[in-house]
Design an enzyme around this catalytic site. Sequence first.
Site, PDB file in Angstrom:
ATOM      1  N   SER A 145       0.807  -1.219   0.000  1.00 50.33           N
ATOM      2  CA  SER A 145       0.000   0.000   0.000  1.00 50.33           C
ATOM      3  C   SER A 145       0.847   1.279   0.000  1.00 50.33           C
ATOM      4  O   SER A 145       1.602   1.526  -0.927  1.00 50.33           O
ATOM      5  CB  SER A 145      -0.950  -0.053   1.199  1.00 50.33           C
ATOM      6  OG  SER A 145      -1.941   0.932   1.103  1.00 50.33           O
ATOM      7  N   ASP A 162      -5.850   2.380  -3.470  1.00 46.01           N
ATOM      8  CA  ASP A 162      -7.122   2.288  -2.743  1.00 46.01           C
ATOM      9  C   ASP A 162      -7.400   3.528  -1.891  1.00 46.01           C
ATOM     10  O   ASP A 162      -8.412   3.613  -1.224  1.00 46.01           O
ATOM     11  CB  ASP A 162      -7.224   0.999  -1.902  1.00 46.01           C
ATOM     12  CG  ASP A 162      -6.189   0.900  -0.800  1.00 46.01           C
ATOM     13  OD1 ASP A 162      -5.331   1.820  -0.680  1.00 46.01           O
ATOM     14  OD2 ASP A 162      -6.198  -0.094  -0.048  1.00 46.01           O
ATOM     15  N   ASP A 167      -2.474   6.470  -3.498  1.00 44.96           N
ATOM     16  CA  ASP A 167      -1.336   5.843  -2.825  1.00 44.96           C
ATOM     17  C   ASP A 167      -0.816   4.708  -3.706  1.00 44.96           C
ATOM     18  O   ASP A 167      -1.311   4.481  -4.819  1.00 44.96           O
ATOM     19  CB  ASP A 167      -1.712   5.365  -1.418  1.00 44.96           C
ATOM     20  CG  ASP A 167      -2.703   4.219  -1.426  1.00 44.96           C
ATOM     21  OD1 ASP A 167      -3.418   4.052  -2.432  1.00 44.96           O
ATOM     22  OD2 ASP A 167      -2.768   3.480  -0.429  1.00 44.96           O
TER      23      ASP A 167
END
EC number: 5.4.2.10
Length: 444
Positions: free
Chosen positions: A102, A245, A241
């Site tokens: 992430s 998401d 990012d």
Amino acid sequence: MAERKYFGTDGVRGKVGTFPITPDFALKLGWAAGKVLATQGSKKVLIGKDTRISGYMLESALEAGLTAAGLSAVFVGPMPTPAVAYLTRTFRAEAGVVISASHNPYDDNGIKFFSAQGTKLPDEVEEAIEAMLDQPMDCVASAELGKASRINDASGRYIEFCKGTFPTELSLDGYKIVLDCANGATYHIAPSVMRELGAEVIEIGTEPDGLNINEKCGATDIKALQAKVLETKADVGLAYDGDGDRIMMVDHLGNKVDGDQILYIIAREALRSGNLKGGVVGTLMSNMSLEIALKQLGVPFLRANVGDRYVLEKMQENNWKFGGENSGHIIISDKNTTGDGIIASLAVLTAMVQHKLSLNELVTAVPLFPQVLINVRFAGGENPLESDKVKSVASDVEKRLAGKGRILLRKSGTEPLIRVMVECQDGELAQQCAEEIANAVKNN
């Protein structure tokens, strides 16, 4: 629920080369997941990744493990997490795998799974995979081995899916948008989506080299985006990012617009169009101004624990469609099954175009209250939050804030820290109250 050995709230994550983010563990994880999932139907698993260099190593190891267990691996290449959720559903796969950490730096990575429905794996399936990891690895007979293939038009399919969430009668023609893709998984998707809807697009963070993901760019660092919006006199800036998401936005004046404000704009638009059906889920960290602004609209608001998993759980419990975090993780459940940065940004752009308003005008109803956060270290042993002295000071502060602000006191789950958060329209009062409570914790 059994105690987890490997799976956290968001799959398996860690430093690359350090257990469990090693090629041998990824091989065994692929095999264990394959063994558990092979009892179901299609016997194929989709594998997507972000742009970190370690993705190549981990996807090869997962492929070997899955095929040894008799499942076929289907690669989609660098792809946002929400795209993998969508493609898993549309290709009727057994499961989807995302190799990503992430918003973390490039030398971290993670492996998380989606069910055939594009949602997080049920607890019992994760527990079965963990149990299988403790078994010795074997290999199915040669005739039963899985195969590996690639979906060459995966990005095109997801681009069309995203565009399909934007009203057909509207266009982004005449809008100048700066896109910061964090040198991550949206780099080849978001610019096409916005251009094909008519926008003039200026790109930053769209040249991944495997090492520059999230580095001084993207949703966690929007300084470069703010500067570029002002320099190019753009209408709006969008920052995703590393795995796409999350979304942060910047208005034409260079002001940051965070997840709470984005969630408000989307919820208000849904209310206007009769599409809200229920309320909105935020988290313990959601700004109080969001709660007040939604209350003024007559929209119910609930707080979940921090983490998109908990937001989604509370949305499902109440059968609500909208939820999110101030970090920019926004879930619109009738459009996708997980947080989706591109789709959330399109929902805000829809409101801008529909009402011919700037982003700055759309957020005037939800000016964020200042939040003061103080971490207080304490000696092990008793929890200071249980002390009568701390409770008394906290109670006095709450009375003083009386509806104009709130306090949140929590003990860290990983170190001996008490986190003191005070939020109030008056920043000086928030600072003063936070210090009073922090001193009571220290001197307890």
